[in-house]
Design a protein around this motif. Structure first.
Motif, PDB file in Angstrom:
ATOM      1  N   LYS A 167      -8.676 -23.544  -3.600  1.00  0.00           N
ATOM      2  CA  LYS A 167      -7.902 -23.142  -2.422  1.00  0.00           C
ATOM      3  C   LYS A 167      -6.619 -22.448  -2.845  1.00  0.00           C
ATOM      4  O   LYS A 167      -6.214 -21.433  -2.244  1.00  0.00           O
ATOM      5  N   TRP A 168      -5.964 -22.964  -3.902  1.00  0.00           N
ATOM      6  CA  TRP A 168      -4.737 -22.335  -4.384  1.00  0.00           C
ATOM      7  C   TRP A 168      -5.005 -20.932  -4.919  1.00  0.00           C
ATOM      8  O   TRP A 168      -4.255 -19.990  -4.639  1.00  0.00           O
ATOM      9  N   LEU A 169      -6.109 -20.783  -5.679  1.00  0.00           N
ATOM     10  CA  LEU A 169      -6.455 -19.470  -6.215  1.00  0.00           C
ATOM     11  C   LEU A 169      -6.795 -18.497  -5.089  1.00  0.00           C
ATOM     12  O   LEU A 169      -6.399 -17.320  -5.125  1.00  0.00           O
ATOM     13  N   ARG A 170      -7.496 -18.993  -4.092  1.00  0.00           N
ATOM     14  CA  ARG A 170      -7.861 -18.134  -2.963  1.00  0.00           C
ATOM     15  C   ARG A 170      -6.614 -17.681  -2.203  1.00  0.00           C
ATOM     16  O   ARG A 170      -6.488 -16.501  -1.855  1.00  0.00           O
ATOM     17  N   GLU A 171      -5.710 -18.604  -1.933  1.00  0.00           N
ATOM     18  CA  GLU A 171      -4.479 -18.244  -1.239  1.00  0.00           C
ATOM     19  C   GLU A 171      -3.630 -17.297  -2.072  1.00  0.00           C
ATOM     20  O   GLU A 171      -3.003 -16.371  -1.530  1.00  0.00           O
ATOM     21  N   LEU A 172      -3.606 -17.512  -3.411  1.00  0.00           N
ATOM     22  CA  LEU A 172      -2.840 -16.609  -4.275  1.00  0.00           C
ATOM     23  C   LEU A 172      -3.396 -15.200  -4.230  1.00  0.00           C
ATOM     24  O   LEU A 172      -2.643 -14.216  -4.116  1.00  0.00           O
ATOM     25  N   LEU A 173      -4.728 -15.059  -4.289  1.00  0.00           N
ATOM     26  CA  LEU A 173      -5.341 -13.733  -4.240  1.00  0.00           C
ATOM     27  C   LEU A 173      -5.121 -13.076  -2.877  1.00  0.00           C
ATOM     28  O   LEU A 173      -4.917 -11.858  -2.791  1.00  0.00           O
ATOM     29  N   GLU A 174      -5.173 -13.876  -1.819  1.00  0.00           N
ATOM     30  CA  GLU A 174      -4.914 -13.315  -0.495  1.00  0.00           C
ATOM     31  C   GLU A 174      -3.475 -12.820  -0.379  1.00  0.00           C
ATOM     32  O   GLU A 174      -3.220 -11.768   0.217  1.00  0.00           O
ATOM     33  N   ILE A 175      -2.533 -13.579  -0.968  1.00  0.00           N
ATOM     34  CA  ILE A 175      -1.125 -13.137  -0.953  1.00  0.00           C
ATOM     35  C   ILE A 175      -0.961 -11.843  -1.756  1.00  0.00           C
ATOM     36  O   ILE A 175      -0.284 -10.905  -1.320  1.00  0.00           O
ATOM     37  N   LEU A 176      -1.602 -11.773  -2.930  1.00  0.00           N
ATOM     38  CA  LEU A 176      -1.522 -10.555  -3.741  1.00  0.00           C
ATOM     39  C   LEU A 176      -2.177  -9.377  -3.032  1.00  0.00           C
ATOM     40  O   LEU A 176      -1.693  -8.233  -3.115  1.00  0.00           O
ATOM     41  N   PHE A 177      -3.276  -9.645  -2.314  1.00  0.00           N
ATOM     42  CA  PHE A 177      -3.955  -8.591  -1.569  1.00  0.00           C
ATOM     43  C   PHE A 177      -3.051  -8.050  -0.463  1.00  0.00           C
ATOM     44  O   PHE A 177      -2.891  -6.832  -0.297  1.00  0.00           O
ATOM     45  N   GLN A 178      -2.429  -8.968   0.286  1.00  0.00           N
ATOM     46  CA  GLN A 178      -1.512  -8.538   1.337  1.00  0.00           C
ATOM     47  C   GLN A 178      -0.275  -7.856   0.750  1.00  0.00           C
ATOM     48  O   GLN A 178       0.266  -6.901   1.327  1.00  0.00           O
ATOM     49  N   ALA A 179       0.177  -8.346  -0.414  1.00  0.00           N
ATOM     50  CA  ALA A 179       1.349  -7.740  -1.056  1.00  0.00           C
ATOM     51  C   ALA A 179       1.044  -6.317  -1.516  1.00  0.00           C
ATOM     52  O   ALA A 179       1.901  -5.426  -1.416  1.00  0.00           O
ATOM     53  N   ALA A 180      -0.176  -6.088  -2.033  1.00  0.00           N
ATOM     54  CA  ALA A 180      -0.553  -4.731  -2.443  1.00  0.00           C
ATOM     55  C   ALA A 180      -0.551  -3.787  -1.248  1.00  0.00           C
ATOM     56  O   ALA A 180      -0.058  -2.651  -1.332  1.00  0.00           O
ATOM     57  N   ALA A 181      -1.078  -4.256  -0.107  1.00  0.00           N
ATOM     58  CA  ALA A 181      -1.048  -3.429   1.103  1.00  0.00           C
ATOM     59  C   ALA A 181       0.381  -3.167   1.559  1.00  0.00           C
ATOM     60  O   ALA A 181       0.718  -2.057   1.994  1.00  0.00           O
ATOM     61  N   LEU A 182       1.240  -4.176   1.430  1.00  0.00           N
ATOM     62  CA  LEU A 182       2.633  -4.002   1.830  1.00  0.00           C
ATOM     63  C   LEU A 182       3.376  -3.045   0.901  1.00  0.00           C
ATOM     64  O   LEU A 182       4.221  -2.259   1.346  1.00  0.00           O
ATOM     65  N   VAL A 183       3.057  -3.079  -0.394  1.00  0.00           N
ATOM     66  CA  VAL A 183       3.676  -2.150  -1.347  1.00  0.00           C
ATOM     67  C   VAL A 183       3.306  -0.709  -0.996  1.00  0.00           C
ATOM     68  O   VAL A 183       4.164   0.191  -0.966  1.00  0.00           O
ATOM     69  N   VAL A 184       2.025  -0.472  -0.710  1.00  0.00           N
ATOM     70  CA  VAL A 184       1.576   0.873  -0.344  1.00  0.00           C
ATOM     71  C   VAL A 184       2.256   1.341   0.942  1.00  0.00           C
ATOM     72  O   VAL A 184       2.728   2.485   1.044  1.00  0.00           O
ATOM     73  N   ASP A 185       2.350   0.445   1.931  1.00  0.00           N
ATOM     74  CA  ASP A 185       2.976   0.812   3.198  1.00  0.00           C
ATOM     75  C   ASP A 185       4.476   1.067   3.019  1.00  0.00           C
ATOM     76  O   ASP A 185       5.057   1.969   3.646  1.00  0.00           O
ATOM     77  N   THR A 186       5.143   0.276   2.162  1.00  0.00           N
ATOM     78  CA  THR A 186       6.586   0.474   1.936  1.00  0.00           C
ATOM     79  C   THR A 186       6.857   1.812   1.247  1.00  0.00           C
ATOM     80  O   THR A 186       7.758   2.557   1.650  1.00  0.00           O
ATOM     81  N   ILE A 187       6.078   2.109   0.198  1.00  0.00           N
ATOM     82  CA  ILE A 187       6.246   3.396  -0.487  1.00  0.00           C
ATOM     83  C   ILE A 187       5.932   4.553   0.460  1.00  0.00           C
ATOM     84  O   ILE A 187       6.621   5.586   0.457  1.00  0.00           O
ATOM     85  N   ARG A 188       4.909   4.375   1.294  1.00  0.00           N
ATOM     86  CA  ARG A 188       4.562   5.410   2.272  1.00  0.00           C
ATOM     87  C   ARG A 188       5.710   5.650   3.239  1.00  0.00           C
ATOM     88  O   ARG A 188       6.073   6.805   3.526  1.00  0.00           O
ATOM     89  N   THR A 189       6.305   4.575   3.747  1.00  0.00           N
ATOM     90  CA  THR A 189       7.422   4.725   4.679  1.00  0.00           C
ATOM     91  C   THR A 189       8.614   5.401   4.011  1.00  0.00           C
ATOM     92  O   THR A 189       9.269   6.269   4.610  1.00  0.00           O
TER      93      THR A 189
END
Length: 339
Positions: A167-189
């Protein structure tokens, strides 16, 4: 704060900083006006030096660019955003539908997986307290039973630790996945804000002779960066669809009473890693969608082909004229000899 709220915050930031482009328009007006003066003077002088009539239509280009600079937030940015925003909304709706189906299938799989674990007598006590207590009551106080009890406690502790780690690994990967999307959106903005604020300067520089490609390059970069978000949504929707197909297959297998589930979630982890890495390829993919200079290259190739064809035709015509001239000369010489 949730990740969706952060994405909304970035969109609000872009809308708030968009009017700052009007401030740069005042500086751009002076640069564009000076460039238009030199541009028109150069074109008129070239026409007069060649004793050619003045072509007025190319001289209208600086004035059209000047109008765009004066009303840059509404004419330029407003038009581009109005054309591209339906693409963003369409891809985002696709993503919402896929994520909603994925969440429903994940809940259904978790329920069936727990039921399948309870069906197996060897693993039922690991997930159910009643089964664990019942199995302890069936044991006596003999040394072998005490060893079995200790083994049961150890197995259950190991099972709980394994589930907690997964569960911890799954939540960590989900956080990294959302963080990658947020990084792309921040650079785009950030890129969109820079291109929007300095857009009038790019338009003004394109008025000057030799810098005309600045306008097309600005448009290409703005549209390409704007499309980062739709491409990211399509990529997320594709991953969600793949995970939905995997969950549907797992649910179909869990409906079999004799099936023993595998709780390793290896495929899920693999696709989360693929998604994290794939997010950073989005700028490259959007660069394939729109490119500047394609028409110029096409025109250049057509001109080269036309010049080659003209040279071949001229050479053929010259050979034909030479042959005809030779025949005429030979006929004249024959006529003089006959006289």
């Amino acid at each position: 704060m949730e990740f969706n709220n952060l994405h909304e915050l970035l969109r609000g930031l872009y809308d708030e900083m968009l009017p700052m482009s009007a401030t740069m328009a005042t500086v751009a007006k002076g640069v564009a006006g000076l460039g238009a003066l030199f541009y028109v003077a150069l074109k008129v002088w070239q026409a007069l030096s060649r004793a050619e009539p003045i072509d007025v239509f190319p001289l209208l280009r600086p004035f059209a660019i000047g109008l765009c600079i004066m009303f840059f937030p509404t004419i330029v940015l407003g038009t581009i955003n109005a054309v591209l925003s339906p693409i963003v909304q369409g891809t985002h709706s696709m993503l919402d539908n896929q994520v909603l189906d994925l969440n429903k299938l994940q809940q259904q799989k978790d329920l069936l997986e727990k039921e399948a674990t309870l069906r197996n007598p060897e693993t039922a006590y690991l997930v159910n307290n009643e089964e664990f207590d019942k199995k302890l009551e069936d044991l006596g106080w003999a040394p072998n039973d005490l060893v079995t009890m200790a083994g049961m406690y150890m197995d259950r502790t190991a099972y709980n630790m394994e589930q907690a780690t997964k569960k911890w690994l799954r939540e960590l990967l989900e956080i990294l996945f959302q963080a990658a999307a947020l990084v792309v959106d921040t650079i785009r903005t950030f890129f969109l804000i820079v291109l929007s604020i300095l857009g009038p300067i790019a338009f003004a520089i394109s008025v000057w002779e030799g810098f005309q490609s600045t306008l097309s390059q600005w448009l290409t970069r703005y549209i390409s960066v704007y499309l980062w978000l739709p491409v990211a949504d399509m990529f997320s929707a594709m991953l969600a669809k793949i995970q939905s197909l995997i969950l549907e297959r797992d649910i179909e297998m869990l409906n079999d009473p004799t099936f023993i589930p595998d709780t390793s979630n290896t495929v899920y982890v693999i696709f989360m890693i693929i998604g994290i890495v794939g997010y950073f390829t989005i700028p490259t993919v959007t660069g394939w969608i729109i490119q500047a200079g394609g028409a110029g290259n096409f025109t250049r190739n057509v001109s080269q082909m036309a010049m080659r064809s003209g040279n071949v035709a001229a050479a053929g015509a010259g050979a034909a004229i030479g042959e005809v001239g030779g025949q005429l000369m030979s006929n004249n010489q024959g006529g003089q000899k006959s006289k």
